[in-house]
Write an enzyme that holds these catalytic residues in place. Structure first.
Site, mmCIF file in Angstrom:
data_model
loop_
_atom_site.group_PDB
_atom_site.id
_atom_site.type_symbol
_atom_site.label_atom_id
_atom_site.label_comp_id
_atom_site.label_asym_id
_atom_site.label_seq_id
_atom_site.Cartn_x
_atom_site.Cartn_y
_atom_site.Cartn_z
ATOM 1 C CB CYS A 92 -0.977 -0.039 1.168
ATOM 2 S SG CYS A 92 -2.410 1.023 0.932
ATOM 3 N NE ARG A 127 -8.993 5.639 1.021
ATOM 4 C CZ ARG A 127 -7.700 5.908 1.181
ATOM 5 N NH1 ARG A 127 -7.221 7.080 0.796
ATOM 6 N NH2 ARG A 127 -6.882 5.035 1.731
ATOM 7 C CG HIS A 193 -4.100 -3.450 3.592
ATOM 8 N ND1 HIS A 193 -2.920 -2.951 4.088
ATOM 9 C CD2 HIS A 193 -4.654 -2.467 2.856
ATOM 10 C CE1 HIS A 193 -2.778 -1.697 3.662
ATOM 11 N NE2 HIS A 193 -3.803 -1.383 2.896
#
Lengths: 245, 411
Positions: A92, A127, A193
């Site tokens: 990320c 996002r 993640h």
């Protein structure tokens, strides 16, 4: 390799959100369970980056991300160790940091460490938040990748850099194609993640094997991770089917 | 007229949804009311003394404690204790009451809007740390929004935790701040200075930024643990009052001190406030022992790493069987990666059963933490299995919806 295998979690004080510190823990445990001598280092940002065989970078907020990149460039150890064959897993914000440039909170580009030939711009849309499934591409022999993305970047890969995977669910790099992450040499970047290695123990073992110069790794009891993978991938399959009907 | 209609609609929808068994109705009724009158929260707050409580952890408990404290005056106090801490929940609570005082728990992100709407007399800022990252994004951003809202509210007494740099940054622009040394166990989200992005150093009794000099403010009151173990609140003006609670845990003592300082800002003596709080034994189902299936369980709620850090402390001293239940529904946040920020290693040696929608994520985490455990998809069965017919009281910790599932489980 002489001495213990050294796994460093890079700047947990800056790149410590989203539980990505778990990647370092997972690598260390998997080495330990195979009887290897291993040291897990929490490398905080106000000290020189220690020498290590594997470096893990995680997600973080915009301000700390800029600070992490600047500190890593000034410190110089990471780029030097990668030249010497060290393995990097960057997730990320960390993924963006190891590229050539990435946007800060103001959207202005900031210099990255340059381990991967990638460039990240601030995305125009909402996002990318949600589950990701990706068919592996950049590393041979990996099973399908699963994880959770949460980022607002558009990451473009340069010539000669391959994506880690191709998304079948989720957004990934958001560059208009279906690429997710990037691989060059022993540097792996991803938006996943979970942490990514908790959901993809196969990828953990690839990184360990690289660090151990291809040493054979005996299989471990991964029933807990297998259960999680089946449930996550099954949920995504059912979602896709529902959408189709 | 419009406001009266909207209030009546709120009450009607609430009553209907309660009768239909669709929960407390606080959200449905509030939404209906706000649709009829978008200014309903302003209207319902007018003429009342409103206190707001916000922060990542401790909102519900502190709201309960402050409600009881203000009630010690004999005045009726209304609060949104049953759950929703967004405007529909606030509207629903206020519409059903004529109380002159109100205490509202407020979602961190909604504080600016609710502060403006209620023209609150006092606002309590407990702490800020990572929670539901897929929803609220960045804690720093939240602190920045608090800052702007508080700068524009000069008539509000701000009661702020001086030990949390993010809270301090949010509150430091307010005209009237009552700083409280309430402690901060989880410091990982506050290492980067919110003012200059320098590095915050934590030391004995304080914190400061090496870059810009931003530092812990002088406190008006602080939580102190003497050698004898009895916690007390020490005021800078020389007063010392014991903080004696039926509720367990250091974090609840900190919540009580924050509530006491807020009570004083609302015109209630801090000692009287603290004495009233001693009577609180449970907060919305938390901490009390209740039957679940054929077992007895003490239910607790922890929904993020900071909350877990405090609760692990509380249960670490016990050898009761432990059930951990994790969901990742909308109210929990869809990404349970935060499990890896929780030091579950401290549970090594305990009998643990992993349950909830996402027990598999938890199981992987416990596996790498070296915590032996079993898994059971059904939470009630998990509690029964953990008790193993021994009659032992099972400690149960769940995140938000996991906790509420068990709270609502048939006895």
């Amino acid at each position: 390799m002489s001495g213990p295998l050294r796994v460093a979690v890079v700047y947990p004080d800056l790149l410590g959100t989203y539980g990505d510190g778990g990647n370092g823990l997972i690598l260390a445990r998997r080495a330990e369970w195979r009887g290897l001598d291993v040291e897990l280092l929490q490398a905080v940002s106000d000290r020189p980056l220690p020498e290590a065989d594997i470096y893990c970078l995680g997600g973080g907020e915009d301000g700390p991300q800029v600070r992490a990149a600047r500190t890593l460039v000034d410190d110089g150890t990471l780029a030097r160790r990668v030249q010497g064959g060290a393995v990097v897993l960057a997730v990320c914000a960390g993924f963006q940091v190891v590229g050539r440039s990435f946007p800060g909170a103001d959207g202005e580009p900031h210099e990255g460490v340059g381990l991967l030939d990638i460039e990240t711009l601030k995305g125009a849309g909402p996002r990318a938040v949600g589950e990701v499934v990706a068919e592996p591409e950049g590393i041979e022999g990996l099973p399908v990748l699963t994880g959770f993305e949460n980022h607002g970047g558009h990451t473009m890969l340069g010539e000669g850099t391959v994506a880690l995977g191709r998304v079948t669910a989720g957004i990934g790099n958001g560059d208009g194609g279906r690429g997710e992450g990037a691989v060059a040499g022993h540097v792996v970047g991803t938006y996943l993640h979970g942490p990514v290695l908790a959901r993809n123990p196969g990828l953990a073992d690839v990184l360990l094997a690289w660090a151990l110069q291809g040493a054979w790794l005996e299989p471990l009891d991964d029933s807990a991770s297998e259960g999680l993978r089946e449930e996550r991938l099954g949920t995504m399959r059912r979602k896709r089917l529902r959408r189709r009907t | 007229m419009r406001q009266q209609l909207a209030s009546a609609a709120t009450r009607a929808v609430n009553a209907a949804s309660r009768r239909l068994g669709r929960g407390q109705g606080t959200v449905a009724g509030g939404r209906a009311g706000l649709r009829l009158d978008p200014k309903l929260l302003e209207h319902l707050s007018a003429g009342r003394q409103v206190a707001l409580v916000t922060g990542t952890n401790g909102k519900t408990t502190t709201t309960r404690l402050l409600t009881v404290a203000l009630g010690a005056t004999g005045d009726e106090v209304v609060s949104n204790e049953t759950g929703s801490n967004m405007p529909p929940g606030h509207v629903a609570a206020l519409a059903g009451s004529r109380a002159t005082r109100a205490v509202l728990a407020v979602d961190e992100v909604y504080l600016p809007r609710v502060l403006t709407a209620t023209a609150a007399a006092a606002v309590v800022l407990l702490n800020l740390s990572r929670d539901q990252l897929d929803r609220t994004n960045e804690v720093r951003m939240v602190a920045g929004r608090w800052r702007a809202a508080l700068a524009a509210a000069p008539h509000t007494h701000v009661v702020a935790n001086a030990d949390d740099p993010l809270v301090a940054w949010g509150a430091s622009v307010a005209r009237d701040v009552h700083w409280v040394g309430a402690g901060l166990r989880w410091q990982l989200d506050a290492v980067g200075c919110p003012a200059c992005e320098g590095r915050i150093e934590f030391g004995e009794g304080g914190w400061s930024c090496a870059g810009c000099g931003f530092a812990r403010p002088e406190t008006e009151a602080r939580l102190v643990h003497s050698a004898g173990g009895m916690p007390s609140g020490e005021w800078a003006d020389g007063r010392t009052y014991p903080v004696r609670l039926a509720l367990p845990g250091r974090f609840n003592q900190a919540n009580a001190l924050m509530a006491a300082v807020a009570a004083e800002a609302c015109g209630v003596d801090a000692l009287i406030a603290l004495q009233a709080m001693e009577q609180v034994e449970e907060v919305a189902g938390r901490f009390t022992v209740r039957p679940i299936g054929e077992a007895q369980a003490r239910l607790m709620l922890a929904k993020n790493p900071a909350g877990w850090d405090e609760l692990l402390d509380l249960v670490a001293g016990s050898d009761a069987p432990l059930v951990v239940s994790i969901n990742a529904r909308v109210a929990d946040g869809a990404d349970p990666s935060w499990l890896w920020d929780v030091p579950y290693e401290r549970l090594a040696g305990r009998t643990v059963v992993a349950t909830g929608d996402r027990y598999r994520d938890l199981s992987v985490r416990l596996h790498y933490a070296g915590v032996a455990h079993t898994t059971e998809a059904d939470p009630v069965q998990a509690v029964v299995r953990a008790a193993d017919g021994t009659g032992a009281v099972v400690d149960v910790i769940g995140n938000y919806t996991a906790f509420h599932d068990l709270l609502g489980a048939p006895r």
